[in-house]
Design a protein around this motif. Sequence first.
Motif, PDB file in Angstrom:
ATOM      1  N   SER A   1      33.535  43.014  41.185  1.00 28.65           N
ATOM      2  CA  SER A   1      34.100  42.085  40.196  1.00 28.65           C
ATOM      3  C   SER A   1      34.195  40.651  40.708  1.00 28.65           C
ATOM      4  O   SER A   1      33.940  39.705  39.965  1.00 28.65           O
ATOM      5  CB  SER A   1      35.460  42.582  39.736  1.00 28.65           C
ATOM      6  OG  SER A   1      36.301  42.796  40.852  1.00 28.65           O
ATOM      7  N   GLY A   2      34.564  40.440  41.961  1.00 33.64           N
ATOM      8  CA  GLY A   2      34.656  39.084  42.487  1.00 33.64           C
ATOM      9  C   GLY A   2      33.308  38.388  42.519  1.00 33.64           C
ATOM     10  O   GLY A   2      33.185  37.220  42.128  1.00 33.64           O
ATOM     11  N   TRP A   3      32.290  39.098  42.964  1.00 35.65           N
ATOM     12  CA  TRP A   3      30.945  38.520  43.001  1.00 35.65           C
ATOM     13  C   TRP A   3      30.386  38.366  41.594  1.00 35.65           C
ATOM     14  O   TRP A   3      29.613  37.446  41.327  1.00 35.65           O
ATOM     15  CB  TRP A   3      30.016  39.371  43.859  1.00 35.65           C
ATOM     16  CG  TRP A   3      30.270  39.180  45.310  1.00 35.65           C
ATOM     17  CD1 TRP A   3      30.911  40.044  46.158  1.00 35.65           C
ATOM     18  CD2 TRP A   3      29.914  38.042  46.100  1.00 35.65           C
ATOM     19  NE1 TRP A   3      30.971  39.511  47.407  1.00 35.65           N
ATOM     20  CE2 TRP A   3      30.359  38.276  47.410  1.00 35.65           C
ATOM     21  CE3 TRP A   3      29.270  36.845  45.825  1.00 35.65           C
ATOM     22  CZ2 TRP A   3      30.176  37.368  48.439  1.00 35.65           C
ATOM     23  CZ3 TRP A   3      29.079  35.941  46.850  1.00 35.65           C
ATOM     24  CH2 TRP A   3      29.534  36.201  48.143  1.00 35.65           C
TER      25      TRP A   3
ATOM     26  N   HIS B   1      29.024  32.167  36.995  1.00 39.52           N
ATOM     27  CA  HIS B   1      29.608  30.822  36.944  1.00 39.52           C
ATOM     28  C   HIS B   1      30.996  30.794  36.319  1.00 39.52           C
ATOM     29  O   HIS B   1      31.386  29.801  35.707  1.00 39.52           O
ATOM     30  CB  HIS B   1      28.677  29.852  36.206  1.00 39.52           C
ATOM     31  CG  HIS B   1      27.344  29.712  36.855  1.00 39.52           C
ATOM     32  ND1 HIS B   1      27.097  28.796  37.849  1.00 39.52           N
ATOM     33  CD2 HIS B   1      26.172  30.392  36.678  1.00 39.52           C
ATOM     34  CE1 HIS B   1      25.828  28.892  38.233  1.00 39.52           C
ATOM     35  NE2 HIS B   1      25.255  29.860  37.541  1.00 39.52           N
ATOM     36  N   ARG B   2      31.743  31.872  36.467  1.00 38.47           N
ATOM     37  CA  ARG B   2      33.136  31.880  35.984  1.00 38.47           C
ATOM     38  C   ARG B   2      34.047  31.202  37.000  1.00 38.47           C
ATOM     39  O   ARG B   2      35.077  30.662  36.645  1.00 38.47           O
ATOM     40  CB  ARG B   2      33.612  33.301  35.728  1.00 38.47           C
ATOM     41  CG  ARG B   2      32.733  34.060  34.774  1.00 38.47           C
ATOM     42  CD  ARG B   2      33.465  34.375  33.558  1.00 38.47           C
ATOM     43  NE  ARG B   2      32.558  35.019  32.608  1.00 38.47           N
ATOM     44  CZ  ARG B   2      32.866  35.192  31.380  1.00 38.47           C
ATOM     45  NH1 ARG B   2      34.017  34.783  30.926  1.00 38.47           N
ATOM     46  NH2 ARG B   2      32.019  35.761  30.568  1.00 38.47           N
ATOM     47  N   VAL B   3      33.667  31.317  38.273  1.00 41.19           N
ATOM     48  CA  VAL B   3      34.384  30.638  39.352  1.00 41.19           C
ATOM     49  C   VAL B   3      33.362  29.906  40.218  1.00 41.19           C
ATOM     50  O   VAL B   3      32.207  30.312  40.299  1.00 41.19           O
ATOM     51  CB  VAL B   3      35.209  31.621  40.214  1.00 41.19           C
ATOM     52  CG1 VAL B   3      36.337  32.240  39.419  1.00 41.19           C
ATOM     53  CG2 VAL B   3      34.337  32.705  40.802  1.00 41.19           C
ATOM     54  N   ASP B   4      33.780  28.828  40.842  1.00 44.50           N
ATOM     55  CA  ASP B   4      32.875  28.048  41.678  1.00 44.50           C
ATOM     56  C   ASP B   4      32.875  28.508  43.132  1.00 44.50           C
ATOM     57  O   ASP B   4      31.911  28.284  43.852  1.00 44.50           O
ATOM     58  CB  ASP B   4      33.254  26.566  41.628  1.00 44.50           C
ATOM     59  CG  ASP B   4      32.968  25.952  40.277  1.00 44.50           C
ATOM     60  OD1 ASP B   4      32.026  26.416  39.602  1.00 44.50           O
ATOM     61  OD2 ASP B   4      33.691  25.027  39.883  1.00 44.50           O
ATOM     62  N   THR B   5      33.948  29.139  43.564  1.00 42.78           N
ATOM     63  CA  THR B   5      34.073  29.557  44.955  1.00 42.78           C
ATOM     64  C   THR B   5      33.711  31.034  45.088  1.00 42.78           C
ATOM     65  O   THR B   5      34.306  31.882  44.427  1.00 42.78           O
ATOM     66  CB  THR B   5      35.518  29.340  45.442  1.00 42.78           C
ATOM     67  OG1 THR B   5      35.920  28.022  45.099  1.00 42.78           O
ATOM     68  CG2 THR B   5      35.616  29.535  46.924  1.00 42.78           C
ATOM     69  N   PRO B   6      32.739  31.366  45.934  1.00 39.92           N
ATOM     70  CA  PRO B   6      32.387  32.779  46.117  1.00 39.92           C
ATOM     71  C   PRO B   6      33.483  33.546  46.857  1.00 39.92           C
ATOM     72  O   PRO B   6      34.273  32.940  47.594  1.00 39.92           O
ATOM     73  CB  PRO B   6      31.096  32.721  46.938  1.00 39.92           C
ATOM     74  CG  PRO B   6      31.106  31.404  47.598  1.00 39.92           C
ATOM     75  CD  PRO B   6      31.889  30.489  46.731  1.00 39.92           C
ATOM     76  N   PRO B   7      33.556  34.857  46.682  1.00 37.71           N
ATOM     77  CA  PRO B   7      34.589  35.657  47.345  1.00 37.71           C
ATOM     78  C   PRO B   7      34.524  35.600  48.868  1.00 37.71           C
ATOM     79  O   PRO B   7      35.507  35.879  49.531  1.00 37.71           O
ATOM     80  CB  PRO B   7      34.322  37.086  46.852  1.00 37.71           C
ATOM     81  CG  PRO B   7      33.581  36.921  45.602  1.00 37.71           C
ATOM     82  CD  PRO B   7      32.786  35.661  45.738  1.00 37.71           C
TER      83      PRO B   7
ATOM     84  N   THR C   1      41.150  39.417  46.008  1.00 40.49           N
ATOM     85  CA  THR C   1      41.626  40.786  45.798  1.00 40.49           C
ATOM     86  C   THR C   1      41.466  41.109  44.318  1.00 40.49           C
ATOM     87  O   THR C   1      41.884  40.325  43.460  1.00 40.49           O
ATOM     88  CB  THR C   1      43.107  40.948  46.191  1.00 40.49           C
ATOM     89  OG1 THR C   1      43.871  39.971  45.502  1.00 40.49           O
ATOM     90  CG2 THR C   1      43.306  40.776  47.684  1.00 40.49           C
ATOM     91  N   PRO C   2      40.834  42.243  44.008  1.00 46.34           N
ATOM     92  CA  PRO C   2      40.652  42.590  42.595  1.00 46.34           C
ATOM     93  C   PRO C   2      41.988  42.871  41.918  1.00 46.34           C
ATOM     94  O   PRO C   2      42.954  43.287  42.543  1.00 46.34           O
ATOM     95  CB  PRO C   2      39.783  43.845  42.626  1.00 46.34           C
ATOM     96  CG  PRO C   2      39.622  44.228  44.034  1.00 46.34           C
ATOM     97  CD  PRO C   2      40.252  43.197  44.900  1.00 46.34           C
ATOM     98  N   ARG C   3      42.012  42.649  40.638  1.00 46.34           N
ATOM     99  CA  ARG C   3      43.225  42.921  39.856  1.00 46.34           C
ATOM    100  C   ARG C   3      43.392  44.429  39.687  1.00 46.34           C
ATOM    101  O   ARG C   3      42.454  45.190  39.882  1.00 46.34           O
ATOM    102  CB  ARG C   3      43.144  42.227  38.511  1.00 46.34           C
ATOM    103  CG  ARG C   3      42.975  40.723  38.658  1.00 46.34           C
ATOM    104  CD  ARG C   3      43.180  40.042  37.326  1.00 46.34           C
ATOM    105  NE  ARG C   3      42.800  38.658  37.366  1.00 46.34           N
ATOM    106  CZ  ARG C   3      43.602  37.663  37.710  1.00 46.34           C
ATOM    107  NH1 ARG C   3      44.845  37.922  38.056  1.00 46.34           N
ATOM    108  NH2 ARG C   3      43.168  36.416  37.703  1.00 46.34           N
ATOM    109  N   SER C   4      44.574  44.843  39.300  1.00 47.51           N
ATOM    110  CA  SER C   4      44.868  46.280  39.212  1.00 47.51           C
ATOM    111  C   SER C   4      44.026  46.976  38.154  1.00 47.51           C
ATOM    112  O   SER C   4      43.720  48.162  38.279  1.00 47.51           O
ATOM    113  CB  SER C   4      46.345  46.485  38.915  1.00 47.51           C
ATOM    114  OG  SER C   4      46.678  45.876  37.675  1.00 47.51           O
TER     115      SER C   4
END
Length: 128
Positions: free
Chosen positions: A63-65, A71-77, A83-86
């Motif tokens: 999910s983070g990647w 392009h939902r976030v600019d900073t890669p994991p 940390t993934p959400r529950s």
Amino acid sequence: MKSLLLQFFTWWNGATWGTRFFTWRKGEFVGTDEFGNSYYRERGGKKRWVLYKDLAEASQIPSGWHGWMHHRVDTPPSEVDYTPRSWQKPHLPNGTGTPAAYRPKGSILTPEHRPQVSGDYDAWSPDS
């Protein structure tokens, strides 16, 4: 010899030679995930891509990647403590065509019978 031909002509067994060449010329390594997939971005550009460790299955992207790739976030994991959400579930392989595939009630491949129709439905007819 077989793996060499597969790299030339197929994309689902890993990266093709064209993708490897593009990655070598313009790619900047960003990080890897727990499955061994490698993530890249274009130097000075907007393109982002993944080189899969094994078969190319998009559902393997965590999910983070996934957020970074789309392009939902600019900073890669790899640069943030992600940390993934529950509610985010871990990867499950695609079960289509295997015994683990979803088979609803009434399917010819399941012993369960389809529930009876209740009779509260009247089909539309142009005369009514």
